[in-house]
Design a protein around this motif. Sequence first.
Motif, PDB file in Angstrom:
ATOM      1  N   SER A  40      41.575  17.879  -0.023  1.00 45.35           N
ATOM      2  CA  SER A  40      40.768  19.009   0.458  1.00 45.35           C
ATOM      3  C   SER A  40      41.155  19.250   1.905  1.00 45.35           C
ATOM      4  O   SER A  40      41.677  18.362   2.580  1.00 45.35           O
ATOM      5  N   ILE A  41      40.884  20.465   2.389  1.00 48.16           N
ATOM      6  CA  ILE A  41      41.333  20.811   3.739  1.00 48.16           C
ATOM      7  C   ILE A  41      40.320  21.704   4.438  1.00 48.16           C
ATOM      8  O   ILE A  41      39.721  22.592   3.818  1.00 48.16           O
TER       9      ILE A  41
ATOM     10  N   LEU B  22      40.827   9.387   5.735  1.00 43.07           N
ATOM     11  CA  LEU B  22      40.999   8.601   4.514  1.00 43.07           C
ATOM     12  C   LEU B  22      39.660   8.045   4.034  1.00 43.07           C
ATOM     13  O   LEU B  22      38.910   7.442   4.802  1.00 43.07           O
ATOM     14  N   HIS B  23      39.391   8.243   2.760  1.00 39.33           N
ATOM     15  CA  HIS B  23      38.115   7.804   2.178  1.00 39.33           C
ATOM     16  C   HIS B  23      38.103   6.306   1.893  1.00 39.33           C
ATOM     17  O   HIS B  23      39.136   5.622   1.890  1.00 39.33           O
TER      18      HIS B  23
ATOM     19  N   ASP C 233      36.741   9.976  -2.739  1.00 44.23           N
ATOM     20  CA  ASP C 233      37.786  10.890  -3.180  1.00 44.23           C
ATOM     21  C   ASP C 233      37.996  11.957  -2.115  1.00 44.23           C
ATOM     22  O   ASP C 233      37.517  11.830  -0.985  1.00 44.23           O
ATOM     23  N   GLU C 234      38.690  13.022  -2.492  1.00 48.41           N
ATOM     24  CA  GLU C 234      39.081  14.034  -1.512  1.00 48.41           C
ATOM     25  C   GLU C 234      37.922  14.884  -0.998  1.00 48.41           C
ATOM     26  O   GLU C 234      38.088  15.636  -0.031  1.00 48.41           O
TER      27      GLU C 234
ATOM     28  N   PRO D 297      42.712  13.490   1.811  1.00 50.35           N
ATOM     29  CA  PRO D 297      43.380  13.249   0.531  1.00 50.35           C
ATOM     30  C   PRO D 297      42.604  12.272  -0.348  1.00 50.35           C
ATOM     31  O   PRO D 297      41.766  11.501   0.132  1.00 50.35           O
ATOM     32  N   SER D 298      42.894  12.307  -1.628  1.00 48.20           N
ATOM     33  CA  SER D 298      42.376  11.303  -2.547  1.00 48.20           C
ATOM     34  C   SER D 298      43.452  10.258  -2.780  1.00 48.20           C
ATOM     35  O   SER D 298      44.597  10.592  -3.107  1.00 48.20           O
ATOM     36  N   ALA D 299      43.109   8.987  -2.580  1.00 49.42           N
ATOM     37  CA  ALA D 299      44.046   7.901  -2.837  1.00 49.42           C
ATOM     38  C   ALA D 299      43.464   6.903  -3.835  1.00 49.42           C
ATOM     39  O   ALA D 299      43.929   5.768  -3.928  1.00 49.42           O
TER      40      ALA D 299
END
Length: 339
Positions: free
Chosen positions: A46-47, A66-67, A72-73, A103-105
């Motif tokens: 997401s932005i 960073l989560h 998640d994102e 971002p989702s990592a």
Amino acid sequence: MRPRLPSLCAIVLALLCASPADAAGSTVRRSLELPSTALGQPLRYSIYLPDGYEAGARRYPVIYLLHGFGGDEVSFFDDGDLQEVADRLIASGKLPPAILVTPSAKKSWYVDNAATGRWQTALLDDLIDGVDATYRTVNAREGRAIGGYSMGGYGALRFALLEPDRFVAAGSLSGALFPDVKAASDFPAFQLAFFGHAFGPNFDPKAFNAASPWRSLATDAAAAETPALYMSVGNDDIKILLAGNNAFDKALADADIPVVYHVVPGRHDWKLWSSELTPMLSFIGERLKSAPPAPTADPAARIADRVGAAARVEQVGAPATPAAPPPQPAARPAVLPRP
């Protein structure tokens, strides 16, 4: 009974009374995708685009957030009210107009692993180059920072110290920081469950230690221009995590690396992280540069170079060197709750 429709006069009056600001403001684009050679599948993110981005032509610094484990994102936006926090900080001048990328990592621990995926490469290469190629960014160290909470705090400090030439500042909120271990039994069972297969199917201490942010403190990175660092943790956080943050603060001091570190009232939850977003982003904002420096290598060209590659490829070109190092804290603050 038929519903009553607003009168024409009421509609006209509403339009006349609406201010231009009602149609402006920041924008959040949720759950987008960009291709990732490292993962072999799209990477979700997401932005946040600041007010004025859509209509202007200026370039903006970027903060990657960073989560934590299980996030998640959209976690920063849904749980941390990131859009409102960023709007307020930009309006007050504590943060320059900036692009924020979340971002989702998944549960990757931000490392490359055959079982969970090459997430380090995906984020450091595919994500950053993809964002620089898609949005009007300040594509240089001076215009790039990174932060995160819990597992994401670990990832943010790890990335910033691993590649200090790419980030001007980094922040960690309740970072999942742990000194080296000799065996899996050094961790309680609940923590081993959180690691999953990120450090081997049965938790390999050597793999864990090799990926630790502590490794970068023993390399030339400690003597080079280290990103400005911000850390905070709750005084009622998970005990091994609080101890790990204190140990990492000491390790930074031993390596002569400045850090702003606070132990603040709170636990390992969004109540703490939401309150700490403001000081962390303000700290980062003081070090970001909005004006574009000398251009670096075209990110689109780097993306093309990596297509079909099986291993991590070095970035083409070197980021511009700033005329002067970013401001660093003059002295290490006491590890005490803020008044």
